[in-house]
Design a protein around this motif. Structure first.
Motif, short mmCIF file in Angstrom:
data_model
loop_
_atom_site.label_atom_id
_atom_site.label_comp_id
_atom_site.label_asym_id
_atom_site.label_seq_id
_atom_site.Cartn_x
_atom_site.Cartn_y
_atom_site.Cartn_z
N ALA A 93 0.60 -1.06 0.00
CA ALA A 93 -0.13 0.12 -0.16
C ALA A 93 0.89 1.30 -0.07
CB ALA A 93 -1.11 -0.04 1.20
N ASP A 94 0.46 2.18 0.45
CA ASP A 94 1.18 3.77 0.37
C ASP A 94 2.31 3.62 1.08
OD1 ASP A 94 -1.03 4.82 -0.74
OD2 ASP A 94 -2.12 5.19 1.07
N ASN A 95 2.67 2.84 2.07
CA ASN A 95 4.08 2.72 2.73
C ASN A 95 5.20 2.44 1.90
OD1 ASN A 95 3.08 4.00 5.13
ND2 ASN A 95 2.79 1.96 6.08
N GLY A 96 4.79 1.59 0.83
CA GLY A 96 5.77 0.96 -0.11
C GLY A 96 6.39 -0.16 0.36
N LEU A 97 7.61 -0.69 -0.02
CA LEU A 97 8.15 -1.65 0.33
C LEU A 97 9.21 -1.59 1.58
CD1 LEU A 97 9.79 -3.04 -3.34
CD2 LEU A 97 8.01 -3.94 -1.84
N THR A 98 8.25 -1.77 2.51
CA THR A 98 9.21 -1.62 4.07
C THR A 98 9.72 -2.98 4.35
OG1 THR A 98 6.90 -2.60 4.85
CG2 THR A 98 7.26 -0.18 4.82
N ASP A 99 10.68 -3.16 5.37
CA ASP A 99 11.32 -4.27 5.53
C ASP A 99 10.39 -5.42 6.13
OD1 ASP A 99 13.90 -2.99 5.29
OD2 ASP A 99 13.71 -2.49 7.42
N ASN A 100 9.02 -5.18 6.58
CA ASN A 100 8.13 -6.20 7.06
C ASN A 100 7.57 -6.70 5.73
OD1 ASN A 100 8.61 -5.99 9.96
ND2 ASN A 100 7.07 -4.53 9.92
N LEU A 126 -2.10 1.11 -4.93
CA LEU A 126 -1.56 2.63 -5.53
C LEU A 126 -2.06 2.79 -6.54
CD1 LEU A 126 2.40 1.58 -5.23
CD2 LEU A 126 1.17 2.59 -3.26
N GLY A 127 -2.21 4.15 -6.63
CA GLY A 127 -3.25 4.80 -7.56
C GLY A 127 -2.67 4.94 -9.04
N GLU A 128 -1.39 5.53 -8.84
CA GLU A 128 -1.05 5.62 -10.24
C GLU A 128 -0.07 4.78 -10.91
OE1 GLU A 128 -1.09 8.72 -11.88
OE2 GLU A 128 -2.60 9.14 -10.15
N ARG A 129 -0.40 4.42 -12.12
CA ARG A 129 0.47 3.38 -12.85
C ARG A 129 1.96 3.37 -12.89
NH1 ARG A 129 -1.52 2.74 -19.21
NH2 ARG A 129 -3.37 2.20 -17.91
N GLU A 130 2.35 4.73 -12.77
CA GLU A 130 4.03 4.89 -12.93
C GLU A 130 4.38 4.25 -11.50
OE1 GLU A 130 1.83 7.36 -13.46
OE2 GLU A 130 1.92 7.12 -15.90
N ASP A 131 3.73 4.54 -10.43
CA ASP A 131 4.09 4.16 -9.16
C ASP A 131 4.20 2.75 -8.99
OD1 ASP A 131 4.26 7.08 -8.39
OD2 ASP A 131 2.25 7.03 -7.19
N ARG A 132 3.02 1.94 -9.60
CA ARG A 132 2.98 0.32 -9.37
C ARG A 132 4.16 -0.11 -10.20
NH1 ARG A 132 -2.68 1.53 -10.39
NH2 ARG A 132 -2.89 0.95 -12.61
N LYS A 133 4.43 0.61 -11.41
CA LYS A 133 5.57 -0.16 -12.26
C LYS A 133 6.63 0.09 -11.26
CE LYS A 133 7.60 -1.25 -16.01
NZ LYS A 133 8.68 -2.15 -15.71
N LEU A 175 9.19 -10.86 -12.96
CA LEU A 175 7.77 -10.64 -13.14
C LEU A 175 7.43 -11.56 -14.26
CD1 LEU A 175 5.34 -8.50 -12.59
CD2 LEU A 175 6.44 -7.19 -14.44
N VAL A 176 6.19 -12.33 -13.99
CA VAL A 176 5.46 -13.20 -15.11
C VAL A 176 4.40 -12.34 -15.82
CG1 VAL A 176 4.23 -15.18 -15.26
CG2 VAL A 176 5.95 -15.24 -13.97
N GLN A 177 3.78 -11.57 -14.77
CA GLN A 177 2.40 -10.72 -15.59
C GLN A 177 2.00 -9.65 -14.72
OE1 GLN A 177 -1.06 -13.07 -15.77
NE2 GLN A 177 -1.53 -12.11 -17.81
N SER A 178 1.59 -8.71 -14.96
CA SER A 178 1.27 -7.59 -14.36
C SER A 178 -0.20 -6.95 -15.04
CB SER A 178 1.99 -6.45 -14.16
OG SER A 178 1.61 -5.24 -13.41
N ILE A 179 -1.25 -7.12 -14.25
CA ILE A 179 -2.41 -6.67 -14.85
C ILE A 179 -3.31 -5.86 -13.82
CG2 ILE A 179 -4.73 -7.35 -15.60
CD1 ILE A 179 -3.79 -9.86 -16.66
N GLY A 180 -3.42 -4.53 -14.09
CA GLY A 180 -4.03 -3.50 -13.28
C GLY A 180 -3.10 -3.67 -11.80
N LYS A 181 -3.68 -3.63 -10.95
CA LYS A 181 -2.98 -3.59 -9.52
C LYS A 181 -2.62 -4.96 -9.02
CE LYS A 181 -5.66 0.60 -8.34
NZ LYS A 181 -6.25 1.03 -7.34
N VAL A 182 -2.48 -5.97 -9.78
CA VAL A 182 -1.92 -7.14 -9.47
C VAL A 182 -0.84 -7.57 -10.18
CG1 VAL A 182 -2.59 -9.64 -9.02
CG2 VAL A 182 -4.39 -7.67 -8.66
#
Length: 103
Positions: A25-32, A53-60, A74-81
């Protein structure tokens, strides 16, 4: 190591039936999050990651960072998954999505 088209096709077929295991989510890639991602990849090899995450660039950007830090592909990325894979040298036949769905 990269995946062949045949492997990607097979992994996408398996991944279609999977539910996301890790959520970012919004905190990104935390250690946990990275620790949970590492555990999930060790156990299951092929997992879905949900990106809240809302923005496509942020997800990428997060997917690229996730793959780099966890040494997965990465095998596949569709939308937010995203569907990611990391080979386990000694997979558990009861946990590995690759072994369970190929049997």
């Amino acid at each position: 190591m990269s995946l062949t088209q045949e492997q990607k096709k097979q992994f996408k077929s398996i991944g279609h039936h999977l539910k996301p295991i890790v959520t970012i989510a919004d905190n990104g890639l935390t250690d946990n999050v990275l620790a949970e991602l590492d555990r999930a990849l060790n156990d299951h090899e092929l997992i879905k990651v949900q990106l809240r995450l809302g923005e496509r660039e942020d997800r990428k950007a997060i997917i690229d960072e996730l793959c780099e830090k966890s040494s997965c592909m990465l095998v596949q990325s569709i939308g937010k998954v995203a569907l990611v894979y990391r080979k386990n040298a000694q997979p558990n036949k009861n946990l590995s999505n690759i072994l369970r769905y190929n049997a």
